[in-house]
Design a protein around this motif. Structure first.
Motif, PDB file in Angstrom:
ATOM      1  N   LEU A   1      53.039  41.352 -44.854  1.00  0.00           N
ATOM      2  CA  LEU A   1      53.480  42.711 -44.557  1.00  0.00           C
ATOM      3  C   LEU A   1      52.520  43.281 -43.528  1.00  0.00           C
ATOM      4  CD1 LEU A   1      53.966  42.116 -47.789  1.00  0.00           C
ATOM      5  CD2 LEU A   1      55.020  44.350 -47.607  1.00  0.00           C
ATOM      6  N   LYS A   2      53.043  43.668 -42.369  1.00  0.00           N
ATOM      7  CA  LYS A   2      52.214  44.200 -41.292  1.00  0.00           C
ATOM      8  C   LYS A   2      52.461  45.696 -41.149  1.00  0.00           C
ATOM      9  CE  LYS A   2      51.921  40.004 -38.554  1.00  0.00           C
ATOM     10  NZ  LYS A   2      52.008  39.445 -37.215  1.00  0.00           N
ATOM     11  N   GLN A   3      51.377  46.453 -41.238  1.00  0.00           N
ATOM     12  CA  GLN A   3      51.453  47.900 -41.094  1.00  0.00           C
ATOM     13  C   GLN A   3      50.039  48.455 -40.957  1.00  0.00           C
ATOM     14  OE1 GLN A   3      52.158  48.196 -45.814  1.00  0.00           O
ATOM     15  NE2 GLN A   3      52.966  49.873 -44.692  1.00  0.00           N
ATOM     16  N   SER A   4      49.953  49.742 -40.648  1.00  0.00           N
ATOM     17  CA  SER A   4      48.641  50.378 -40.572  1.00  0.00           C
ATOM     18  C   SER A   4      48.188  50.747 -41.981  1.00  0.00           C
ATOM     19  CB  SER A   4      48.709  51.642 -39.707  1.00  0.00           C
ATOM     20  OG  SER A   4      49.449  52.653 -40.376  1.00  0.00           O
ATOM     21  N   ILE A   5      46.891  50.929 -42.143  1.00  0.00           N
ATOM     22  CA  ILE A   5      46.374  51.355 -43.443  1.00  0.00           C
ATOM     23  C   ILE A   5      46.913  52.743 -43.780  1.00  0.00           C
ATOM     24  CG2 ILE A   5      44.280  52.099 -44.654  1.00  0.00           C
ATOM     25  CD1 ILE A   5      42.870  49.658 -43.631  1.00  0.00           C
ATOM     26  N   ALA A   6      47.057  53.613 -42.788  1.00  0.00           N
ATOM     27  CA  ALA A   6      47.590  54.956 -43.027  1.00  0.00           C
ATOM     28  C   ALA A   6      49.016  54.885 -43.559  1.00  0.00           C
ATOM     29  CB  ALA A   6      47.531  55.787 -41.750  1.00  0.00           C
ATOM     30  N   ASP A   7      49.844  54.010 -42.988  1.00  0.00           N
ATOM     31  CA  ASP A   7      51.216  53.870 -43.474  1.00  0.00           C
ATOM     32  C   ASP A   7      51.245  53.237 -44.868  1.00  0.00           C
ATOM     33  OD1 ASP A   7      52.332  55.101 -41.279  1.00  0.00           O
ATOM     34  OD2 ASP A   7      52.746  53.215 -40.223  1.00  0.00           O
ATOM     35  N   PHE A   8      50.347  52.292 -45.137  1.00  0.00           N
ATOM     36  CA  PHE A   8      50.242  51.705 -46.470  1.00  0.00           C
ATOM     37  C   PHE A   8      49.920  52.804 -47.483  1.00  0.00           C
ATOM     38  CE2 PHE A   8      47.736  49.992 -49.954  1.00  0.00           C
ATOM     39  CZ  PHE A   8      48.526  48.948 -50.408  1.00  0.00           C
ATOM     40  N   ALA A   9      48.972  53.667 -47.132  1.00  0.00           N
ATOM     41  CA  ALA A   9      48.586  54.766 -48.023  1.00  0.00           C
ATOM     42  C   ALA A   9      49.765  55.710 -48.253  1.00  0.00           C
ATOM     43  CB  ALA A   9      47.391  55.524 -47.452  1.00  0.00           C
TER      44      ALA A   9
ATOM     45  N   PRO B   1      43.057  33.939 -63.268  1.00  0.00           N
ATOM     46  CA  PRO B   1      43.387  35.283 -62.797  1.00  0.00           C
ATOM     47  C   PRO B   1      43.740  35.289 -61.306  1.00  0.00           C
ATOM     48  CG  PRO B   1      41.010  35.080 -63.001  1.00  0.00           C
ATOM     49  CD  PRO B   1      41.616  33.791 -63.538  1.00  0.00           C
ATOM     50  N   ASN B   2      44.595  36.248 -60.928  1.00  0.00           N
ATOM     51  CA  ASN B   2      44.968  36.400 -59.529  1.00  0.00           C
ATOM     52  C   ASN B   2      43.741  36.770 -58.712  1.00  0.00           C
ATOM     53  OD1 ASN B   2      48.171  38.040 -60.200  1.00  0.00           O
ATOM     54  ND2 ASN B   2      47.576  35.944 -60.476  1.00  0.00           N
ATOM     55  N   ILE B   3      43.751  36.366 -57.439  1.00  0.00           N
ATOM     56  CA  ILE B   3      42.631  36.634 -56.535  1.00  0.00           C
ATOM     57  C   ILE B   3      43.085  37.653 -55.489  1.00  0.00           C
ATOM     58  CG2 ILE B   3      41.091  35.638 -54.805  1.00  0.00           C
ATOM     59  CD1 ILE B   3      41.546  32.919 -56.331  1.00  0.00           C
ATOM     60  N   VAL B   4      42.277  38.664 -55.268  1.00  0.00           N
ATOM     61  CA  VAL B   4      42.532  39.650 -54.217  1.00  0.00           C
ATOM     62  C   VAL B   4      41.275  39.706 -53.365  1.00  0.00           C
ATOM     63  CG1 VAL B   4      43.088  42.049 -53.685  1.00  0.00           C
ATOM     64  CG2 VAL B   4      44.041  40.987 -55.741  1.00  0.00           C
ATOM     65  N   ASP B   5      41.416  39.355 -52.072  1.00  0.00           N
ATOM     66  CA  ASP B   5      40.254  39.364 -51.191  1.00  0.00           C
ATOM     67  C   ASP B   5      40.678  39.647 -49.754  1.00  0.00           C
ATOM     68  OD1 ASP B   5      41.159  36.925 -50.033  1.00  0.00           O
ATOM     69  OD2 ASP B   5      39.987  35.725 -51.432  1.00  0.00           O
ATOM     70  N   ASN B   6      39.722  39.535 -48.848  1.00  0.00           N
ATOM     71  CA  ASN B   6      39.970  39.859 -47.436  1.00  0.00           C
ATOM     72  C   ASN B   6      39.898  38.633 -46.539  1.00  0.00           C
ATOM     73  OD1 ASN B   6      38.110  42.444 -48.566  1.00  0.00           O
ATOM     74  ND2 ASN B   6      40.107  42.919 -47.697  1.00  0.00           N
ATOM     75  N   GLU B   7      40.087  37.430 -47.116  1.00  0.00           N
ATOM     76  CA  GLU B   7      40.076  36.203 -46.326  1.00  0.00           C
ATOM     77  C   GLU B   7      41.453  35.972 -45.720  1.00  0.00           C
ATOM     78  OE1 GLU B   7      38.386  32.719 -48.093  1.00  0.00           O
ATOM     79  OE2 GLU B   7      37.030  33.926 -49.308  1.00  0.00           O
TER      80      GLU B   7
ATOM     81  N   SER C   1      35.939  47.687 -43.331  1.00  0.00           N
ATOM     82  CA  SER C   1      35.894  49.140 -43.201  1.00  0.00           C
ATOM     83  C   SER C   1      36.009  49.778 -44.580  1.00  0.00           C
ATOM     84  CB  SER C   1      37.042  49.619 -42.314  1.00  0.00           C
ATOM     85  OG  SER C   1      38.280  49.493 -42.991  1.00  0.00           O
ATOM     86  N   ASP C   2      35.615  51.053 -44.661  1.00  0.00           N
ATOM     87  CA  ASP C   2      35.725  51.767 -45.933  1.00  0.00           C
ATOM     88  C   ASP C   2      37.173  51.830 -46.407  1.00  0.00           C
ATOM     89  OD1 ASP C   2      33.002  52.200 -46.056  1.00  0.00           O
ATOM     90  OD2 ASP C   2      33.104  54.221 -45.218  1.00  0.00           O
ATOM     91  N   ALA C   3      38.096  52.088 -45.475  1.00  0.00           N
ATOM     92  CA  ALA C   3      39.510  52.185 -45.839  1.00  0.00           C
ATOM     93  C   ALA C   3      40.019  50.848 -46.376  1.00  0.00           C
ATOM     94  CB  ALA C   3      40.339  52.638 -44.640  1.00  0.00           C
ATOM     95  N   LEU C   4      39.645  49.751 -45.724  1.00  0.00           N
ATOM     96  CA  LEU C   4      40.071  48.434 -46.183  1.00  0.00           C
ATOM     97  C   LEU C   4      39.463  48.124 -47.548  1.00  0.00           C
ATOM     98  CD1 LEU C   4      41.740  45.914 -45.490  1.00  0.00           C
ATOM     99  CD2 LEU C   4      39.662  44.938 -44.513  1.00  0.00           C
ATOM    100  N   ALA C   5      38.220  48.498 -47.744  1.00  0.00           N
ATOM    101  CA  ALA C   5      37.568  48.277 -49.039  1.00  0.00           C
ATOM    102  C   ALA C   5      38.285  49.056 -50.133  1.00  0.00           C
ATOM    103  CB  ALA C   5      36.098  48.670 -48.970  1.00  0.00           C
ATOM    104  N   GLN C   6      38.724  50.284 -49.838  1.00  0.00           N
ATOM    105  CA  GLN C   6      39.453  51.082 -50.818  1.00  0.00           C
ATOM    106  C   GLN C   6      40.808  50.460 -51.149  1.00  0.00           C
ATOM    107  OE1 GLN C   6      39.387  54.956 -48.870  1.00  0.00           O
ATOM    108  NE2 GLN C   6      37.988  55.707 -50.434  1.00  0.00           N
ATOM    109  N   VAL C   7      41.512  50.001 -50.128  1.00  0.00           N
ATOM    110  CA  VAL C   7      42.814  49.356 -50.350  1.00  0.00           C
ATOM    111  C   VAL C   7      42.624  48.091 -51.177  1.00  0.00           C
ATOM    112  CG1 VAL C   7      44.714  48.132 -49.215  1.00  0.00           C
ATOM    113  CG2 VAL C   7      43.934  50.334 -48.312  1.00  0.00           C
ATOM    114  N   THR C   8      41.615  47.296 -50.850  1.00  0.00           N
ATOM    115  CA  THR C   8      41.348  46.063 -51.585  1.00  0.00           C
ATOM    116  C   THR C   8      41.065  46.363 -53.056  1.00  0.00           C
ATOM    117  OG1 THR C   8      40.453  45.061 -49.569  1.00  0.00           O
ATOM    118  CG2 THR C   8      39.925  43.971 -51.652  1.00  0.00           C
TER     119      THR C   8
END
Length: 105
Positions: A59-67, A45-51, A3-10
């Motif tokens: 950490l479990k939460q909604s993207i809105a709460d993360f924001a 380098p550290n890896i950041v991905d969606n796998e 999703s766009d929101a997940l892509a922004q967080v990533t």
């Protein structure tokens, strides 16, 4: 599909982590049906991905709460006490995440 929101967080976490955030561990942000962001700081380098893969701390939460937490309008303690943030695994690692993300910038 991401999703766009997940892509922004990533993208934001990639910027925050930089080359080496110093965690030396794998941390997962689980946003439920929106997906996950994994920071693998065991190599440079550290890896950041969606796998979706095992992590020492999740950490479990909604993207809105993360924001809201990222913006400072929701504190971690408040989020945990109200059930808006759940932590599984290494609690000590969870407590070091914010400092590590600041270090990577």
């Amino acid at each position: 599909m991401t999703s766009d929101a997940l892509a922004q967080v990533t993208a934001g976490l990639k910027d925050a982590v930089g080359e080496d955030c110093g965690l030396g561990a794998v941390v997962k942000f689980d946003f439920g049906s929106e997906g996950v962001v994994v920071i693998d700081a065991t190599a440079v380098p550290n890896i950041v991905d969606n796998e979706d893969r095992p992590a020492q701390c999740t950490l479990k939460q909604s993207i809105a709460d993360f924001a809201a937490m990222s913006e400072g309008t929701l504190g971690a303690a408040q989020a945990m006490m109200t059930g808006r943030l759940k932590i599984e695994g290494d609690m000590g690692l969870a407590m070091r995440i914010d400092g590590a993300l600041s270090r990577g910038r």
